[in-house]
Design a protein around this motif. Structure first.
Motif, PDB file in Angstrom:
ATOM      1  N   ALA A   1       0.832  -1.212   0.000  1.00 24.53           N
ATOM      2  CA  ALA A   1       0.000   0.000   0.000  1.00 24.53           C
ATOM      3  C   ALA A   1       0.862   1.256   0.000  1.00 24.53           C
ATOM      4  CB  ALA A   1      -0.925  -0.007   1.218  1.00 24.53           C
ATOM      5  N   GLU A   2       1.952   1.252   0.793  1.00 23.71           N
ATOM      6  CA  GLU A   2       2.854   2.411   0.846  1.00 23.71           C
ATOM      7  C   GLU A   2       3.526   2.628  -0.512  1.00 23.71           C
ATOM      8  OE1 GLU A   2       4.481   2.466   5.470  1.00 23.71           O
ATOM      9  OE2 GLU A   2       5.274   0.963   4.094  1.00 23.71           O
ATOM     10  N   SER A   3       3.985   1.541  -1.108  1.00 21.26           N
ATOM     11  CA  SER A   3       4.654   1.627  -2.418  1.00 21.26           C
ATOM     12  C   SER A   3       3.706   2.148  -3.488  1.00 21.26           C
ATOM     13  CB  SER A   3       5.195   0.255  -2.842  1.00 21.26           C
ATOM     14  OG  SER A   3       6.194  -0.174  -1.961  1.00 21.26           O
ATOM     15  N   LEU A   4       2.454   1.653  -3.472  1.00 19.80           N
ATOM     16  CA  LEU A   4       1.461   2.098  -4.459  1.00 19.80           C
ATOM     17  C   LEU A   4       1.165   3.587  -4.291  1.00 19.80           C
ATOM     18  CD1 LEU A   4      -0.977  -0.930  -4.464  1.00 19.80           C
ATOM     19  CD2 LEU A   4       0.264  -0.062  -6.451  1.00 19.80           C
ATOM     20  N   GLU A   5       1.040   4.040  -3.040  1.00 20.61           N
ATOM     21  CA  GLU A   5       0.766   5.450  -2.770  1.00 20.61           C
ATOM     22  C   GLU A   5       1.931   6.329  -3.223  1.00 20.61           C
ATOM     23  OE1 GLU A   5      -0.998   8.974  -1.769  1.00 20.61           O
ATOM     24  OE2 GLU A   5      -1.892   7.012  -2.141  1.00 20.61           O
ATOM     25  N   LYS A   6       3.166   5.892  -2.972  1.00 21.14           N
ATOM     26  CA  LYS A   6       4.355   6.647  -3.406  1.00 21.14           C
ATOM     27  C   LYS A   6       4.370   6.773  -4.928  1.00 21.14           C
ATOM     28  CE  LYS A   6       8.133   6.536  -0.145  1.00 21.14           C
ATOM     29  NZ  LYS A   6       9.334   5.880   0.308  1.00 21.14           N
ATOM     30  N   PHE A   7       4.067   5.655  -5.611  1.00 19.05           N
ATOM     31  CA  PHE A   7       4.061   5.667  -7.073  1.00 19.05           C
ATOM     32  C   PHE A   7       2.989   6.620  -7.593  1.00 19.05           C
ATOM     33  CE2 PHE A   7       2.828   4.141 -11.286  1.00 19.05           C
ATOM     34  CZ  PHE A   7       4.066   4.102 -11.909  1.00 19.05           C
ATOM     35  N   ARG A   8       1.798   6.590  -6.960  1.00 18.60           N
ATOM     36  CA  ARG A   8       0.695   7.462  -7.362  1.00 18.60           C
ATOM     37  C   ARG A   8       1.091   8.931  -7.204  1.00 18.60           C
ATOM     38  NH1 ARG A   8      -2.995  10.486  -5.789  1.00 18.60           N
ATOM     39  NH2 ARG A   8      -2.562  10.322  -3.582  1.00 18.60           N
ATOM     40  N   GLN A   9       1.764   9.250  -6.092  1.00 15.98           N
ATOM     41  CA  GLN A   9       2.188  10.628  -5.850  1.00 15.98           C
ATOM     42  C   GLN A   9       3.229  11.082  -6.874  1.00 15.98           C
ATOM     43  OE1 GLN A   9       3.436  10.716  -1.750  1.00 15.98           O
ATOM     44  NE2 GLN A   9       1.352  10.963  -0.992  1.00 15.98           N
ATOM     45  N   GLU A  10       4.127  10.158  -7.239  1.00 13.82           N
ATOM     46  CA  GLU A  10       5.162  10.494  -8.227  1.00 13.82           C
ATOM     47  C   GLU A  10       4.561  10.749  -9.607  1.00 13.82           C
ATOM     48  OE1 GLU A  10       8.229   7.533  -8.360  1.00 13.82           O
ATOM     49  OE2 GLU A  10       8.804   7.907  -6.281  1.00 13.82           O
ATOM     50  N   LYS A  11       3.409  10.139  -9.880  1.00 10.19           N
ATOM     51  CA  LYS A  11       2.778  10.282 -11.190  1.00 10.19           C
ATOM     52  C   LYS A  11       1.753  11.410 -11.231  1.00 10.19           C
ATOM     53  CE  LYS A  11       4.907   7.268 -13.546  1.00 10.19           C
ATOM     54  NZ  LYS A  11       5.729   7.739 -14.634  1.00 10.19           N
ATOM     55  N   ASN A  12       1.641  12.176 -10.153  1.00  6.77           N
ATOM     56  CA  ASN A  12       0.714  13.306 -10.116  1.00  6.77           C
ATOM     57  C   ASN A  12       1.478  14.614 -10.046  1.00  6.77           C
ATOM     58  OD1 ASN A  12      -1.774  12.029 -10.261  1.00  6.77           O
ATOM     59  ND2 ASN A  12      -1.759  11.540  -8.086  1.00  6.77           N
ATOM     60  N   ILE A  13       0.850  15.647 -10.505  1.00  8.73           N
ATOM     61  CA  ILE A  13       1.445  16.978 -10.468  1.00  8.73           C
ATOM     62  C   ILE A  13       0.791  17.761  -9.341  1.00  8.73           C
ATOM     63  CG2 ILE A  13       1.713  19.133 -11.771  1.00  8.73           C
ATOM     64  CD1 ILE A  13       3.313  16.995 -13.082  1.00  8.73           C
TER      65      ILE A  13
ATOM     66  N   LEU B   1      -0.633  12.627 -19.271  1.00  7.95           N
ATOM     67  CA  LEU B   1      -1.997  12.996 -18.876  1.00  7.95           C
ATOM     68  C   LEU B   1      -2.749  13.621 -20.041  1.00  7.95           C
ATOM     69  CD1 LEU B   1      -1.689  14.488 -15.291  1.00  7.95           C
ATOM     70  CD2 LEU B   1      -3.252  12.697 -16.018  1.00  7.95           C
ATOM     71  N   PHE B   2      -2.073  14.483 -20.784  1.00  3.34           N
ATOM     72  CA  PHE B   2      -2.689  15.133 -21.942  1.00  3.34           C
ATOM     73  C   PHE B   2      -3.129  14.087 -22.958  1.00  3.34           C
ATOM     74  CE2 PHE B   2      -2.301  16.753 -26.274  1.00  3.34           C
ATOM     75  CZ  PHE B   2      -3.240  17.777 -26.237  1.00  3.34           C
ATOM     76  N   GLU B   3      -2.225  13.165 -23.289  1.00  3.10           N
ATOM     77  CA  GLU B   3      -2.541  12.131 -24.280  1.00  3.10           C
ATOM     78  C   GLU B   3      -3.685  11.237 -23.812  1.00  3.10           C
ATOM     79  OE1 GLU B   3      -1.827  11.620 -27.447  1.00  3.10           O
ATOM     80  OE2 GLU B   3      -0.683  13.471 -27.353  1.00  3.10           O
ATOM     81  N   LYS B   4      -3.684  10.923 -22.504  1.00  2.00           N
ATOM     82  CA  LYS B   4      -4.723  10.057 -21.951  1.00  2.00           C
ATOM     83  C   LYS B   4      -6.097  10.732 -22.035  1.00  2.00           C
ATOM     84  CE  LYS B   4      -5.388   8.934 -17.501  1.00  2.00           C
ATOM     85  NZ  LYS B   4      -4.985   8.586 -16.157  1.00  2.00           N
ATOM     86  N   ASN B   5      -6.143  12.040 -21.815  1.00  2.00           N
ATOM     87  CA  ASN B   5      -7.419  12.756 -21.753  1.00  2.00           C
ATOM     88  C   ASN B   5      -7.854  13.365 -23.080  1.00  2.00           C
ATOM     89  OD1 ASN B   5      -7.783  12.274 -18.984  1.00  2.00           O
ATOM     90  ND2 ASN B   5      -6.390  13.935 -18.487  1.00  2.00           N
ATOM     91  N   ARG B   6      -6.951  13.383 -24.053  1.00  2.00           N
ATOM     92  CA  ARG B   6      -7.240  14.028 -25.334  1.00  2.00           C
ATOM     93  C   ARG B   6      -8.289  13.245 -26.110  1.00  2.00           C
ATOM     94  NH1 ARG B   6      -4.279  14.598 -30.725  1.00  2.00           N
ATOM     95  NH2 ARG B   6      -3.295  12.640 -30.256  1.00  2.00           N
TER      96      ARG B   6
END
Length: 166
Positions: free
Chosen positions: A90-102, A126-131
């Motif tokens: 859970a800690e590793s997943l949260e760290k990864f999520r934070q690294e992938k957010n602005i 993010l742009f490509e994903k949402n475009r």
């Protein structure tokens, strides 16, 4: 074995022994198979992006990993790295999520080139994903929006007239 196409179904990480596991099918066959790719020379100080690129480009695994994104492999390596550091999943997943957010409050003028490039890559992803693309089912070519004329408009501090000369 040339000319065979592999369809990735699932990709995961195994902590003991450290390995990346791919569940896949061959295009011409109905059978689901598993490929275990041992992770060697990887420590809690290793670069996850570099490790992911090396695995994806490894001649023995390349054909199998075609349908697996580099981002997915980076995530698996970062989970392995977290495990080596003694973090829970859970800690590793949260760290990864934070690294992938602005963080919108972060002052990017204070970042070094490497960190800034990382943020730019995240924004591009993010742009490509949402475009919306022309072949998307909900793509609309010419959107017209009516803005209310009688509602109170919000103003921003940078909108204000200032006496300062620029």
């Amino acid at each position: 074995r040339t000319g065979m196409t592999y369809i990735a179904k699932k990709c995961g990480v195994c902590f003991e022994p450290p390995s990346i596991i791919l569940i896949y099918t061959e295009a011409s066959k109905d059978k689901t198979r598993q490929r275990i790719m041992p992770v060697r020379n990887f420590s809690m100080f290793s670069d996850c992006s570099m490790a992911a690129e090396q695995l994806k480009n490894n001649s023995r695994h390349k054909a199998y990993l075609e349908g697996v994104s580099l981002c997915q492999l980076q995530k698996l390596y970062s989970l392995l790295k977290g495990h080596l550091r003694g973090e829970s999943l859970a800690e590793s997943l949260e760290k990864f999520r934070q690294e992938k957010n602005i963080d919108p409050e972060e002052d990017m003028n204070k970042l070094d080139d490497r960190e800034l490039d990382k943020r730019k890559r995240i924004m591009d992803e993010l742009f490509e994903k949402n475009r919306k693309k022309k072949d998307d089912p909900d793509f609309i070519y010419d959107i017209e929006v009516e803005f209310p004329k009688d509602e109170q408009l919000e103003s921003c501090s940078w909108d204000m007239e200032s006496g300062e000369e620029i």
